[in-house]
Motif scaffolding. Structure first.
Motif, PDB file in Angstrom:
ATOM      1  N   SER A 262       0.738  -1.293  -0.029  1.00  0.00           N
ATOM      2  CA  SER A 262      -0.007   0.152   0.071  1.00  0.00           C
ATOM      3  C   SER A 262       0.904   1.270   0.149  1.00  0.00           C
ATOM      4  CB  SER A 262      -1.011  -0.046   1.270  1.00  0.00           C
ATOM      5  OG  SER A 262      -1.731   1.100   1.382  1.00  0.00           O
ATOM      6  N   GLY A 263       1.894   1.501   1.018  1.00  0.00           N
ATOM      7  CA  GLY A 263       2.656   2.499   1.146  1.00  0.00           C
ATOM      8  C   GLY A 263       3.353   2.927   0.065  1.00  0.00           C
ATOM      9  N   VAL A 264       4.075   2.163  -0.714  1.00  0.00           N
ATOM     10  CA  VAL A 264       4.840   2.432  -2.050  1.00  0.00           C
ATOM     11  C   VAL A 264       3.948   3.209  -3.111  1.00  0.00           C
ATOM     12  CG1 VAL A 264       6.641   0.574  -1.619  1.00  0.00           C
ATOM     13  CG2 VAL A 264       4.399   0.261  -2.972  1.00  0.00           C
ATOM     14  N   TRP A 265       2.657   3.025  -3.024  1.00  0.00           N
ATOM     15  CA  TRP A 265       1.763   3.511  -4.159  1.00  0.00           C
ATOM     16  C   TRP A 265       1.308   4.955  -3.598  1.00  0.00           C
ATOM     17  CZ3 TRP A 265       2.258   1.078  -8.363  1.00  0.00           C
ATOM     18  CH2 TRP A 265       2.365  -0.295  -8.446  1.00  0.00           C
ATOM     19  N   VAL A 266       1.615   5.516  -2.504  1.00  0.00           N
ATOM     20  CA  VAL A 266       1.317   6.775  -2.144  1.00  0.00           C
ATOM     21  C   VAL A 266       1.642   7.847  -3.085  1.00  0.00           C
ATOM     22  CG1 VAL A 266       1.513   8.773  -0.309  1.00  0.00           C
ATOM     23  CG2 VAL A 266       0.787   6.357   0.472  1.00  0.00           C
ATOM     24  N   ARG A 267       3.223   7.766  -3.324  1.00  0.00           N
ATOM     25  CA  ARG A 267       3.679   8.985  -4.072  1.00  0.00           C
ATOM     26  C   ARG A 267       3.245   8.783  -5.710  1.00  0.00           C
ATOM     27  NH1 ARG A 267       9.034  10.965  -2.151  1.00  0.00           N
ATOM     28  NH2 ARG A 267       9.235  11.661  -4.539  1.00  0.00           N
ATOM     29  N   TYR A 268       3.067   7.503  -5.959  1.00  0.00           N
ATOM     30  CA  TYR A 268       2.479   7.292  -7.382  1.00  0.00           C
ATOM     31  C   TYR A 268       1.291   7.955  -7.547  1.00  0.00           C
ATOM     32  CZ  TYR A 268       0.349   5.068 -11.566  1.00  0.00           C
ATOM     33  OH  TYR A 268      -0.603   4.859 -12.451  1.00  0.00           O
ATOM     34  N   GLY A 269       0.423   7.585  -6.471  1.00  0.00           N
ATOM     35  CA  GLY A 269      -1.003   8.271  -6.531  1.00  0.00           C
ATOM     36  C   GLY A 269      -0.948   9.863  -6.634  1.00  0.00           C
ATOM     37  N   LYS A 270      -0.308  10.246  -5.981  1.00  0.00           N
ATOM     38  CA  LYS A 270      -0.039  11.755  -6.020  1.00  0.00           C
ATOM     39  C   LYS A 270       0.475  12.363  -7.039  1.00  0.00           C
ATOM     40  CE  LYS A 270       0.703  12.461  -0.785  1.00  0.00           C
ATOM     41  NZ  LYS A 270       1.472  12.868   0.239  1.00  0.00           N
ATOM     42  N   ALA A 271       1.516  11.358  -7.585  1.00  0.00           N
ATOM     43  CA  ALA A 271       1.754  11.792  -8.860  1.00  0.00           C
ATOM     44  C   ALA A 271       0.888  11.992 -10.309  1.00  0.00           C
ATOM     45  CB  ALA A 271       3.105  11.261  -9.201  1.00  0.00           C
ATOM     46  N   LYS A 272       0.329  10.972 -10.115  1.00  0.00           N
ATOM     47  CA  LYS A 272      -0.773  10.728 -11.215  1.00  0.00           C
ATOM     48  C   LYS A 272      -1.805  11.682 -11.008  1.00  0.00           C
ATOM     49  CE  LYS A 272      -3.970   7.273 -13.187  1.00  0.00           C
ATOM     50  NZ  LYS A 272      -4.642   5.677 -13.084  1.00  0.00           N
ATOM     51  N   SER A 273      -2.305  11.945  -9.827  1.00  0.00           N
ATOM     52  CA  SER A 273      -3.345  12.932  -9.654  1.00  0.00           C
ATOM     53  C   SER A 273      -2.696  14.398  -9.857  1.00  0.00           C
ATOM     54  CB  SER A 273      -3.827  13.015  -8.261  1.00  0.00           C
ATOM     55  OG  SER A 273      -4.081  11.847  -7.845  1.00  0.00           O
ATOM     56  N   ALA A 274      -1.553  14.600  -9.805  1.00  0.00           N
ATOM     57  CA  ALA A 274      -1.037  15.883 -10.087  1.00  0.00           C
ATOM     58  C   ALA A 274      -1.033  15.882 -11.839  1.00  0.00           C
ATOM     59  CB  ALA A 274       0.352  16.211  -9.539  1.00  0.00           C
ATOM     60  N   ARG A 275      -0.838  14.981 -12.453  1.00  0.00           N
ATOM     61  CA  ARG A 275      -0.698  14.982 -13.567  1.00  0.00           C
ATOM     62  C   ARG A 275      -2.046  15.196 -14.409  1.00  0.00           C
ATOM     63  NH1 ARG A 275       2.821  11.225 -14.337  1.00  0.00           N
ATOM     64  NH2 ARG A 275       4.321  12.776 -14.582  1.00  0.00           N
ATOM     65  N   ILE A 276      -2.934  14.436 -13.871  1.00  0.00           N
ATOM     66  CA  ILE A 276      -4.229  14.511 -14.255  1.00  0.00           C
ATOM     67  C   ILE A 276      -4.876  16.304 -14.147  1.00  0.00           C
ATOM     68  CG2 ILE A 276      -6.783  13.711 -14.032  1.00  0.00           C
ATOM     69  CD1 ILE A 276      -5.587  10.856 -13.380  1.00  0.00           C
ATOM     70  N   GLY A 277      -4.537  16.492 -12.943  1.00  0.00           N
ATOM     71  CA  GLY A 277      -5.127  17.871 -12.391  1.00  0.00           C
ATOM     72  C   GLY A 277      -4.686  19.074 -13.542  1.00  0.00           C
ATOM     73  N   LYS A 278      -3.148  18.649 -13.782  1.00  0.00           N
ATOM     74  CA  LYS A 278      -2.651  19.670 -14.937  1.00  0.00           C
ATOM     75  C   LYS A 278      -3.201  19.584 -16.293  1.00  0.00           C
ATOM     76  CE  LYS A 278       1.894  19.711 -12.728  1.00  0.00           C
ATOM     77  NZ  LYS A 278       3.341  19.339 -12.953  1.00  0.00           N
ATOM     78  N   LYS A 279      -3.449  18.439 -16.574  1.00  0.00           N
ATOM     79  CA  LYS A 279      -4.102  18.000 -17.951  1.00  0.00           C
ATOM     80  C   LYS A 279      -5.641  18.713 -17.894  1.00  0.00           C
ATOM     81  CE  LYS A 279      -5.933  14.162 -20.930  1.00  0.00           C
ATOM     82  NZ  LYS A 279      -7.180  14.517 -20.686  1.00  0.00           N
TER      83      LYS A 279
END
Length: 283
Positions: A262-279
């Motif tokens: 679970s924990g290793v995906w925290v940074r991935y989730g944040k990076a993906k959310s930020a990329r979607i937000g920018k789009k």
């Protein structure tokens, strides 16, 4: 390139999070005592994860203390330390030094030069204690620079080098657990390298810095890019957890599973959310 191996705090029991933090505090104290304030700058959660594995696996005798620290002076915190903690503190310094050296040699970053200068004597001290590991890490970091400067190398081949660096650090002893510890470190290292590249892809394209995902990013739709990277990351963690589950861990296993599943995906989730937000902002 560190700080990706985290706990998922909301999914942890309070007592388990306090235990996890006590290992982190112990690493911080060990860095301060062994390498001074400059050494403390290399503190990271990835090595905390390794401490918990090795302490559990080798049943290392721990010293538990309570006290205040310069960062959190208002409240006493629990701190756990052992010979494993001191080993991981030394590896923190060694890895950070060679990372700074690599950044300075490749990109002439001022921050990297300052870090390299600060850690040089400390890293040399660690190198005298662990000459084989220091030599291996130095060679692999040099190899990483070479493969990153080459064109059109497969992503997996580039990530493999950083995986080998982490694998070297994870192999605490030459014993029956060495092969599985190597695999845990190897695939976790590849995961860290790929996730770091995923986070930085837009910035690296803008600055011209190396990133193994540049071609994939340019030739894929955002959805395809995210899916391809996610599949790679899932493969890395799948191989990592396969080796992890073969280790006879007991005391810290639930916290460690929280991190790996679970924990290793925290940074991935944040990076993906930020990329979607920018789009969405550009549409």
């Amino acid at each position: 390139m560190f700080g990706y191996v985290l706990v998922n705090k909301p999914e942890l029991k309070i007592k388990d999070f306090e235990k996890y933090r006590s290992y982190y505090c112990g690493l911080c104290h060990s860095l301060g005592e062994r390498h001074g304030t400059g050494g403390r700058l290399t503190l990271n959660y990835d090595m905390t994860f390794l401490i918990m594995i090795l302490t559990d696996l080798y049943e290392s005798e721990e010293t538990v203390t309570y006290g205040r620290c310069p960062v959190h002076p208002a409240k006493k915190h629990c701190s756990r330390r052992s010979t494993v903690t001191d080993y991981c503190a030394d590896m923190c310094v060694l890895l950070a030094y060679y990372k700074c050296k690599d950044d300075w040699d490749d990109e002439k970053k001022l921050k990297a030069h300052v870090g390299m200068s600060t850690l040089k004597k400390r890293a040399e001290k660690v190198g005298r204690k662990y000459p084989e590991k220091a030599s291996s890490i130095a060679k692999k970091m040099n190899m990483l620079s070479i493969v990153e400067s080459a064109e059109n190398l497969p992503i997996d081949k580039v990530a493999k080098v950083f995986g080998e660096i982490m694998a070297e650090v994870f192999c605490y002893k030459d014993d029956m657990w060495k092969d599985d510890l190597y695999r845990v470190g190897f695939y976790l290292g590849k995961y860290i390298y790929l996730l770091d590249a995923y986070e930085d892809i837009e910035l690296d394209i803008k600055t011209g810095d190396y990133n193994p995902f540049k071609e994939l990013y340019r030739t894929s739709s955002p959805e395809e890019f995210n899916d391809r990277v996610l599949n790679l990351l899932l493969l890395m963690i799948g191989e990592c957890t396969d080796a992890f589950e073969r280790l006879p861990l007991v005391e810290n296993v639930e916290i460690l599973r929280n991190i790996l599943y679970s924990g290793v995906w925290v940074r991935y989730g944040k990076a993906k959310s930020a990329r979607i937000g920018k789009k969405e902002e550009t549409e």
